[in-house]
Design a protein around this motif. Structure first.
Motif, PDB file in Angstrom:
ATOM      1  N   LEU A  23       0.853  -1.193   0.000  1.00  0.00           N
ATOM      2  CA  LEU A  23       0.000   0.000   0.000  1.00  0.00           C
ATOM      3  C   LEU A  23       0.885   1.237   0.000  1.00  0.00           C
ATOM      4  O   LEU A  23       2.013   1.214   0.498  1.00  0.00           O
ATOM      5  CB  LEU A  23      -0.903   0.028   1.240  1.00  0.00           C
ATOM      6  CG  LEU A  23      -1.936  -1.088   1.373  1.00  0.00           C
ATOM      7  CD1 LEU A  23      -2.509  -1.105   2.795  1.00  0.00           C
ATOM      8  CD2 LEU A  23      -3.064  -0.907   0.360  1.00  0.00           C
ATOM      9  N   ILE A  32      -4.457   6.736  -3.336  1.00  0.00           N
ATOM     10  CA  ILE A  32      -4.093   5.537  -2.580  1.00  0.00           C
ATOM     11  C   ILE A  32      -3.720   4.458  -3.592  1.00  0.00           C
ATOM     12  O   ILE A  32      -4.491   4.165  -4.508  1.00  0.00           O
ATOM     13  CB  ILE A  32      -5.261   5.048  -1.711  1.00  0.00           C
ATOM     14  CG1 ILE A  32      -5.601   6.088  -0.638  1.00  0.00           C
ATOM     15  CG2 ILE A  32      -4.934   3.705  -1.074  1.00  0.00           C
ATOM     16  CD1 ILE A  32      -6.880   5.775   0.113  1.00  0.00           C
ATOM     17  N   SER A  34      -2.676   0.472  -4.222  1.00  0.00           N
ATOM     18  CA  SER A  34      -2.715  -0.866  -3.640  1.00  0.00           C
ATOM     19  C   SER A  34      -2.307  -1.878  -4.697  1.00  0.00           C
ATOM     20  O   SER A  34      -2.697  -1.791  -5.860  1.00  0.00           O
ATOM     21  CB  SER A  34      -4.117  -1.187  -3.112  1.00  0.00           C
ATOM     22  OG  SER A  34      -5.114  -0.972  -4.110  1.00  0.00           O
ATOM     23  N   SER A  46      -8.574   9.449  -2.955  1.00  0.00           N
ATOM     24  CA  SER A  46      -8.890   9.504  -1.532  1.00  0.00           C
ATOM     25  C   SER A  46     -10.065  10.433  -1.250  1.00  0.00           C
ATOM     26  O   SER A  46     -10.599  10.444  -0.142  1.00  0.00           O
ATOM     27  CB  SER A  46      -7.664   9.976  -0.738  1.00  0.00           C
ATOM     28  OG  SER A  46      -7.294  11.286  -1.121  1.00  0.00           O
ATOM     29  N   TRP A 381      -5.257   9.326   8.224  1.00  0.00           N
ATOM     30  CA  TRP A 381      -5.702   8.009   7.810  1.00  0.00           C
ATOM     31  C   TRP A 381      -4.586   6.981   7.975  1.00  0.00           C
ATOM     32  O   TRP A 381      -3.405   7.273   7.813  1.00  0.00           O
ATOM     33  CB  TRP A 381      -6.149   8.028   6.356  1.00  0.00           C
ATOM     34  CG  TRP A 381      -7.537   8.554   6.163  1.00  0.00           C
ATOM     35  CD1 TRP A 381      -8.354   9.102   7.101  1.00  0.00           C
ATOM     36  CD2 TRP A 381      -8.269   8.591   4.928  1.00  0.00           C
ATOM     37  NE1 TRP A 381      -9.556   9.486   6.538  1.00  0.00           N
ATOM     38  CE2 TRP A 381      -9.526   9.178   5.214  1.00  0.00           C
ATOM     39  CE3 TRP A 381      -7.982   8.200   3.632  1.00  0.00           C
ATOM     40  CZ2 TRP A 381     -10.490   9.361   4.231  1.00  0.00           C
ATOM     41  CZ3 TRP A 381      -8.934   8.383   2.640  1.00  0.00           C
ATOM     42  CH2 TRP A 381     -10.189   8.958   2.940  1.00  0.00           C
ATOM     43  N   LEU A 383      -3.930   2.963   6.526  1.00  0.00           N
ATOM     44  CA  LEU A 383      -4.396   1.900   5.643  1.00  0.00           C
ATOM     45  C   LEU A 383      -3.905   0.545   6.148  1.00  0.00           C
ATOM     46  O   LEU A 383      -2.801   0.430   6.663  1.00  0.00           O
ATOM     47  CB  LEU A 383      -3.869   2.099   4.216  1.00  0.00           C
ATOM     48  CG  LEU A 383      -4.167   3.410   3.512  1.00  0.00           C
ATOM     49  CD1 LEU A 383      -3.525   3.405   2.127  1.00  0.00           C
ATOM     50  CD2 LEU A 383      -5.663   3.653   3.405  1.00  0.00           C
ATOM     51  N   VAL A 391      -8.849  -3.517   1.562  1.00  0.00           N
ATOM     52  CA  VAL A 391      -8.064  -2.426   2.137  1.00  0.00           C
ATOM     53  C   VAL A 391      -8.940  -1.716   3.156  1.00  0.00           C
ATOM     54  O   VAL A 391     -10.028  -1.235   2.823  1.00  0.00           O
ATOM     55  CB  VAL A 391      -7.596  -1.430   1.059  1.00  0.00           C
ATOM     56  CG1 VAL A 391      -6.850  -0.264   1.703  1.00  0.00           C
ATOM     57  CG2 VAL A 391      -6.708  -2.127   0.035  1.00  0.00           C
ATOM     58  N   ILE A 393      -9.520   1.396   5.840  1.00  0.00           N
ATOM     59  CA  ILE A 393      -9.104   2.780   6.080  1.00  0.00           C
ATOM     60  C   ILE A 393      -9.579   3.173   7.473  1.00  0.00           C
ATOM     61  O   ILE A 393     -10.774   3.122   7.771  1.00  0.00           O
ATOM     62  CB  ILE A 393      -9.683   3.741   5.030  1.00  0.00           C
ATOM     63  CG1 ILE A 393      -9.247   3.318   3.620  1.00  0.00           C
ATOM     64  CG2 ILE A 393      -9.250   5.172   5.321  1.00  0.00           C
ATOM     65  CD1 ILE A 393      -9.827   4.179   2.516  1.00  0.00           C
TER      66      ILE A 393
END
Length: 402
Positions: A23, A32, A34, A46, A381, A383, A391, A393
């Protein structure tokens, strides 16, 4: 320091069909990234939590993703490191009315690739070239396990793909095909590495000293410094001096992270230890450079550190994410959602001390305004990603300085 443990994640991203391996946040927290065990990568806004782009970046699992300038670097188990052109976020109107997974999203364009050795699951370490001219093409140094020997490190320059330093950590001048085991690094293969520079003044001249921190298969960590300042390249590890080697873990190191200020590092392993290493002034004294803290939770696979260096998050084999003070390693709370191994954790970038805000615009020219309060909340935040292909948050409170 204290933290309020949320009962459940604030948001969940279900954009992958395979376990999450890595991540990352963009430097401005707008995106973000991934990556999963199949080599598939998703970039998510985001703001809207919808995918901006998704593509099959590698033919095997992802080891690392990082945004660099206007490009994206991906590192895979297929022995490839790719540099992609970044997709500009689509207008909000182009994403409304459908799910992110059904949209025909544009894929980034591959700029160039580098053949690498991914045998040891060790991701790259990127550092912007400290001597690069800001008016010239953006350059960076990237450290990777050696092309043939997984117990040494090579350092390359991007985008030229020139190898500046070869076989850092080679103990003896002997072929890797030798049947004599003393011909290889006795610490085993490299599991994690971090390349950084420290400013130094000598004879009235300021220059940067390259440092390389490596975590090994046998549970040890070694800090090296490049002392041959009159040469910008090296072979067979010549010119690299070992400052210290410390072995605190009883098992192979699974993950290691270094603070944003490069003053300390933290490592985790299959054992119940969380180990902290001083990379500052005391780093020249091995007896003061490392300390091990015992926990009640063996089996950890991932770690992240906040930008201010005060809090770390550790992902466990039981799926939990545990928060600790980096100074005392005192537990601050536990986040529970994932039912199996949490293989990746990442904090958002801090907004403290940023430049005056400039509201970005979408491709259609409309302002996409976000209040300072909203940006501050997003900068807190955390992750988490695991074998459940999701995922999580988490929105954390601001950590007190008291």
């Amino acid at each position: 320091m204290s933290v309020s443990t949320p009962v459940a994640p604030t948001h969940l991203l279900r954009l992958h069909l395979h376990p999450i391996n890595t991540l990352a946040f963009s430097p401005d927290n707008e995106r973000i990234y991934s990556g999963d065990s199949s080599g598939f990568v998703v970039a998510t806004s985001s703001r809207s939590l919808r995918a901006i782009t998704s593509w099959q970046a590698h033919s095997d699992g992802l080891l690392g993703i990082e945004e660099w300038e206007d490009q994206i670097i991906t590192h895979g188990r297929d022995n490839k490191l790719h540099v992609w052109s970044r997709i500009i976020e689509l207008p909000e109107s182009a994403r409304l009315g459908d799910t992110a997974t059904r949209l025909d999203l544009p894929a980034p364009r591959l700029s160039y690739s580098l053949d690498v050795n991914a045998l040891n699951y060790c991701r790259f370490s990127l550092m912007r070239d400290p001597v690069a001219d800001p008016e010239e093409e953006k350059k960076a140094l990237i450290a990777l396990p050696g092309l043939i020997d997984s117990s040494v490190v090579d350092i390359w320059t991007l985008p030229s793909k020139n190898r500046n330093h070869a076989a850092i950590g080679q103990e003896v001048q002997k072929s890797i095909f030798s049947t004599d085991p003393k011909g290889r690094n006795s610490a085993g293969i490299i599991m994690s590495l971090h390349l950084f520079s420290s400013p130094k003044r000598s004879g009235g001249v300021h220059h940067n000293e390259l440092h390389l921190l490596c975590a090994y298969e046998n549970g040890s960590v070694t800090l090296r410094k490049y002392v041959s300042t009159d040469q910008s390249t090296s072979v067979e590890g010549l010119g690299w001096e070992v400052l210290w080697t410390i072995k605190l873990h009883a098992e192979t190191i699974m993950a290691m992270r270094v603070s944003r200020q490069n003053d300390f590092a933290i490592s985790v392993s299959a054992d119940h230890l969380v180990c902290r290493y001083d990379l500052g002034v005391a780093a020249s004294l091995p007896s003061n450079a490392g300390v091990a803290h015992k926990t009640k939770h063996p089996g950890n696979s991932s770690i992240a550190i906040t930008d201010d260096g005060r809090v770390c998050a550790i992902g466990g084999w039981d799926g939990s994410i545990r928060l600790y003070s980096t100074r005392t390693l005192k537990p601050l709370g536990t986040l529970r959602y994932h039912k199996s191994t949490c293989q990746a954790v990442e904090f958002a970038r801090s907004t403290d001390g940023d430049q005056p805000e400039v509201q970005p615009q979408n491709e259609d020219g409309s302002d996409d305004e976000m209040s300072s309060e909203e940006k501050t909340k997003r900068s807190r935040w955390l992750l988490g990603g695991g074998k459940d292909c999701r995922v999580s948050i988490w929105s954390l409170i601001k950590f007190s300085k008291s």
